[in-house]
Design a protein around this motif. Structure first.
Motif, PDB file in Angstrom:
ATOM      1  N   ASP A  32      20.766  -1.315 -13.731  1.00  0.00           N
ATOM      2  CA  ASP A  32      20.642   0.134 -13.747  1.00  0.00           C
ATOM      3  C   ASP A  32      19.326   0.636 -14.337  1.00  0.00           C
ATOM      4  OD1 ASP A  32      21.111  -0.622 -16.339  1.00  0.00           O
ATOM      5  OD2 ASP A  32      22.625   0.911 -16.758  1.00  0.00           O
ATOM      6  N   ASN A  33      18.330  -0.250 -14.526  1.00  0.00           N
ATOM      7  CA  ASN A  33      17.066   0.247 -15.064  1.00  0.00           C
ATOM      8  C   ASN A  33      15.937   0.071 -14.052  1.00  0.00           C
ATOM      9  OD1 ASN A  33      16.260  -2.451 -15.197  1.00  0.00           O
ATOM     10  ND2 ASN A  33      16.155  -2.534 -17.430  1.00  0.00           N
ATOM     11  N   THR A  34      14.736   0.449 -14.449  1.00  0.00           N
ATOM     12  CA  THR A  34      13.617   0.441 -13.510  1.00  0.00           C
ATOM     13  C   THR A  34      13.197  -0.963 -13.120  1.00  0.00           C
ATOM     14  OG1 THR A  34      12.874   2.529 -14.476  1.00  0.00           O
ATOM     15  CG2 THR A  34      11.298   1.357 -13.106  1.00  0.00           C
ATOM     16  N   ILE A  35      13.378  -1.932 -14.012  1.00  0.00           N
ATOM     17  CA  ILE A  35      13.089  -3.315 -13.628  1.00  0.00           C
ATOM     18  C   ILE A  35      14.026  -3.743 -12.501  1.00  0.00           C
ATOM     19  CG2 ILE A  35      13.048  -5.705 -14.426  1.00  0.00           C
ATOM     20  CD1 ILE A  35      10.745  -4.067 -15.503  1.00  0.00           C
ATOM     21  N   GLY A  36      15.303  -3.369 -12.606  1.00  0.00           N
ATOM     22  CA  GLY A  36      16.243  -3.645 -11.526  1.00  0.00           C
ATOM     23  C   GLY A  36      15.836  -2.960 -10.237  1.00  0.00           C
ATOM     24  N   ILE A  37      15.299  -1.747 -10.348  1.00  0.00           N
ATOM     25  CA  ILE A  37      14.840  -1.027  -9.162  1.00  0.00           C
ATOM     26  C   ILE A  37      13.650  -1.744  -8.524  1.00  0.00           C
ATOM     27  CG2 ILE A  37      13.720   1.110  -8.405  1.00  0.00           C
ATOM     28  CD1 ILE A  37      15.544   2.602 -10.359  1.00  0.00           C
ATOM     29  N   LEU A  38      12.787  -2.344  -9.338  1.00  0.00           N
ATOM     30  CA  LEU A  38      11.666  -3.102  -8.773  1.00  0.00           C
ATOM     31  C   LEU A  38      12.152  -4.263  -7.915  1.00  0.00           C
ATOM     32  CD1 LEU A  38       8.785  -3.492 -11.401  1.00  0.00           C
ATOM     33  CD2 LEU A  38       8.667  -2.461  -9.120  1.00  0.00           C
ATOM     34  N   VAL A  39      13.229  -4.917  -8.355  1.00  0.00           N
ATOM     35  CA  VAL A  39      13.815  -5.988  -7.536  1.00  0.00           C
ATOM     36  C   VAL A  39      14.228  -5.431  -6.179  1.00  0.00           C
ATOM     37  CG1 VAL A  39      15.745  -7.613  -7.337  1.00  0.00           C
ATOM     38  CG2 VAL A  39      14.541  -7.361  -9.527  1.00  0.00           C
ATOM     39  N   LYS A  40      14.878  -4.258  -6.187  1.00  0.00           N
ATOM     40  CA  LYS A  40      15.280  -3.596  -4.947  1.00  0.00           C
ATOM     41  C   LYS A  40      14.067  -3.246  -4.097  1.00  0.00           C
ATOM     42  CE  LYS A  40      15.871   0.808  -5.189  1.00  0.00           C
ATOM     43  NZ  LYS A  40      14.818   1.328  -4.269  1.00  0.00           N
ATOM     44  N   ASP A  41      13.011  -2.768  -4.739  1.00  0.00           N
ATOM     45  CA  ASP A  41      11.821  -2.359  -3.996  1.00  0.00           C
ATOM     46  C   ASP A  41      11.139  -3.551  -3.320  1.00  0.00           C
ATOM     47  OD1 ASP A  41      12.394   0.145  -4.917  1.00  0.00           O
ATOM     48  OD2 ASP A  41      10.683   0.301  -6.272  1.00  0.00           O
ATOM     49  N   VAL A  42      11.121  -4.698  -4.002  1.00  0.00           N
ATOM     50  CA  VAL A  42      10.570  -5.891  -3.352  1.00  0.00           C
ATOM     51  C   VAL A  42      11.427  -6.270  -2.145  1.00  0.00           C
ATOM     52  CG1 VAL A  42       9.997  -8.330  -3.623  1.00  0.00           C
ATOM     53  CG2 VAL A  42       9.462  -6.723  -5.461  1.00  0.00           C
ATOM     54  N   ALA A  43      12.738  -6.125  -2.280  1.00  0.00           N
ATOM     55  CA  ALA A  43      13.622  -6.401  -1.143  1.00  0.00           C
ATOM     56  C   ALA A  43      13.303  -5.476   0.034  1.00  0.00           C
ATOM     57  CB  ALA A  43      15.082  -6.248  -1.562  1.00  0.00           C
ATOM     58  N   ALA A  44      12.973  -4.220  -0.253  1.00  0.00           N
ATOM     59  CA  ALA A  44      12.605  -3.281   0.809  1.00  0.00           C
ATOM     60  C   ALA A  44      11.314  -3.720   1.494  1.00  0.00           C
ATOM     61  CB  ALA A  44      12.444  -1.872   0.236  1.00  0.00           C
ATOM     62  N   ALA A  45      10.361  -4.237   0.716  1.00  0.00           N
ATOM     63  CA  ALA A  45       9.125  -4.738   1.308  1.00  0.00           C
ATOM     64  C   ALA A  45       9.391  -5.973   2.166  1.00  0.00           C
ATOM     65  CB  ALA A  45       8.113  -5.063   0.208  1.00  0.00           C
ATOM     66  N   LEU A  46      10.251  -6.855   1.670  1.00  0.00           N
ATOM     67  CA  LEU A  46      10.583  -8.062   2.435  1.00  0.00           C
ATOM     68  C   LEU A  46      11.259  -7.703   3.754  1.00  0.00           C
ATOM     69  CD1 LEU A  46      11.881 -10.298  -0.492  1.00  0.00           C
ATOM     70  CD2 LEU A  46       9.865 -10.757   0.919  1.00  0.00           C
ATOM     71  N   ASP A  47      12.072  -6.660   3.741  1.00  0.00           N
ATOM     72  CA  ASP A  47      12.770  -6.244   4.959  1.00  0.00           C
ATOM     73  C   ASP A  47      11.798  -5.745   6.019  1.00  0.00           C
ATOM     74  OD1 ASP A  47      15.325  -5.712   6.352  1.00  0.00           O
ATOM     75  OD2 ASP A  47      14.705  -3.608   6.188  1.00  0.00           O
ATOM     76  N   SER A  48      10.621  -5.290   5.575  1.00  0.00           N
ATOM     77  CA  SER A  48       9.647  -4.755   6.530  1.00  0.00           C
ATOM     78  C   SER A  48       8.487  -5.721   6.776  1.00  0.00           C
ATOM     79  CB  SER A  48       9.083  -3.431   6.016  1.00  0.00           C
ATOM     80  OG  SER A  48       8.328  -3.622   4.833  1.00  0.00           O
ATOM     81  N   ALA A  49       8.633  -6.958   6.306  1.00  0.00           N
ATOM     82  CA  ALA A  49       7.544  -7.933   6.469  1.00  0.00           C
ATOM     83  C   ALA A  49       7.276  -8.214   7.951  1.00  0.00           C
ATOM     84  CB  ALA A  49       7.909  -9.233   5.755  1.00  0.00           C
ATOM     85  N   PRO A  50       6.025  -8.505   8.306  1.00  0.00           N
ATOM     86  CA  PRO A  50       5.717  -8.850   9.695  1.00  0.00           C
ATOM     87  C   PRO A  50       6.495 -10.092  10.138  1.00  0.00           C
ATOM     88  CG  PRO A  50       3.713  -8.432   8.441  1.00  0.00           C
ATOM     89  CD  PRO A  50       4.826  -8.485   7.449  1.00  0.00           C
ATOM     90  N   LYS A  51       6.804 -10.139  11.408  1.00  0.00           N
ATOM     91  CA  LYS A  51       7.518 -11.287  11.949  1.00  0.00           C
ATOM     92  C   LYS A  51       6.717 -12.563  11.704  1.00  0.00           C
ATOM     93  CE  LYS A  51       9.725 -12.980  16.186  1.00  0.00           C
ATOM     94  NZ  LYS A  51       9.996 -12.705  17.624  1.00  0.00           N
ATOM     95  N   GLY A  52       7.390 -13.568  11.136  1.00  0.00           N
ATOM     96  CA  GLY A  52       6.745 -14.843  10.880  1.00  0.00           C
ATOM     97  C   GLY A  52       5.927 -14.893   9.601  1.00  0.00           C
ATOM     98  N   ALA A  53       5.947 -13.813   8.785  1.00  0.00           N
ATOM     99  CA  ALA A  53       5.153 -13.785   7.559  1.00  0.00           C
ATOM    100  C   ALA A  53       5.663 -14.812   6.557  1.00  0.00           C
ATOM    101  CB  ALA A  53       5.198 -12.391   6.942  1.00  0.00           C
ATOM    102  N   ASP A  54       4.765 -15.328   5.739  1.00  0.00           N
ATOM    103  CA  ASP A  54       5.124 -16.240   4.657  1.00  0.00           C
ATOM    104  C   ASP A  54       5.668 -15.398   3.508  1.00  0.00           C
ATOM    105  OD1 ASP A  54       5.351 -18.074   2.635  1.00  0.00           O
ATOM    106  OD2 ASP A  54       3.314 -18.862   2.810  1.00  0.00           O
TER     107      ASP A  54
END
Length: 275
Positions: free
Chosen positions: A235-257
């Motif tokens: 429930d804190n901002t560090i936890g939100i950063l984990v979520k935000d990285v997940a959002a970036a991963l969801d939009s990663a280019p096809k085949g990205a490392d």
């Protein structure tokens, strides 16, 4: 003439901020202090009289909505589910999506929301300290006329406005920005932990970093950023950063490392409080 009409409308409309926590609360206060007719809504009871927990005190006259809820599930509940503002706010004509969400999810909202409602993705950066100081940076996606119309409201809350392109591009830019911020957070905390072991003084090292090649936002603002010393919690901002990285991963280019961003996410998830 049309632009002036839009700006006058800005001051007559009823503006709602949904999600009045660390970011939404100060944003609401900034709008009200700026002279806007603004009310808040939060499912958690707040002490401020202008933040409603009763939907019927929030929705009926709502024209413009700033959605600052935590994640996609809460956004769905707000727009289509429990609160269902798409149906319970009949005067709603404009929605700003300010939460940091997957760009795929945000783009799909356009197919789910009636076209009579203008959609602008407007995630912001700067953390709670910038929201309180009204110095937020907004990353904006939408048509140029809609963005021009939005600036008078956004200027009550922030200083920097980056129109990235069509609807959805603001959120794409935000998740990439937050991915970089997450990497800075993880590495800065690791460096400070190692410095402790080496017997270096934190203040002296941070002063060095601020004037050297390792400079970054977290290190430069370590004494003012509210989550700089936090450990991970859901429930804190560090936890939100984990979520935000997940959002970036969801939009990663096809085949990205994905190895490096996944490592950053794991490091953020493993952070302990720094005392």
């Amino acid at each position: 003439m049309g632009k002036h009409v839009r700006q006058r409308r800005t001051h007559r409309q009823m503006i709602g901020v949904a999600g009045c926590g660390r970011m939404g609360g100060p944003m609401l206060e900034a709008l009200r202090d700026g002279g806007a007719r603004a009310i808040g809504f939060d499912v958690v009871e707040k002490s401020a009289p202008h933040i409603a927990q009763n939907l019927m005190a929030f929705a009926p006259d709502l024209d413009t909505l700033f959605s600052v809820v935590r994640d996609a599930d809460e956004t769905d509940a707000l727009l289509f589910g429990t609160q269902n503002l798409i149906k319970t706010a009949p005067k709603l004509t404009r929605i700003f999506i300010c939460s940091t969400l997957s760009p795929r999810y945000v783009r799909d909202l356009r197919t789910r929301i009636p076209t009579r409602i203008t959609l602008i993705d407007a995630p912001m950066s700067g953390a709670q300290v910038a929201a309180e100081n009204r110095t937020l940076s907004f990353m904006l996606g939408g048509e140029q006329g809609d963005i021009d119309d939005a600036i008078p409201l956004l200027a009550m809350m922030g200083q920097n406005f980056h129109h990235m392109g069509a609807y959805g591009t603001g959120m794409q830019a935000k998740v990439l920005n937050n991915l970089l911020a997450a990497s800075h957070t993880a590495m800065t905390r690791l460096v400070l932990d190692w410095a402790d072991t080496a017997g270096l003084t934190t203040d002296k090292l941070l002063a060095l970093i601020a004037t050297s090649s390792g400079q970054n936002w977290l290190a430069s603002g370590f004494d003012t950023i509210e989550f700089a010393r936090d450990g991970h919690a859901a429930d804190n901002t560090i936890g939100i950063l984990v979520k935000d990285v997940a959002a970036a991963l969801d939009s990663a280019p096809k085949g990205a490392d994905l190895a490096l961003p996944e490592t950053v996410q794991a490091a953020i998830r493993a952070l302990k409080p720094r005392v």
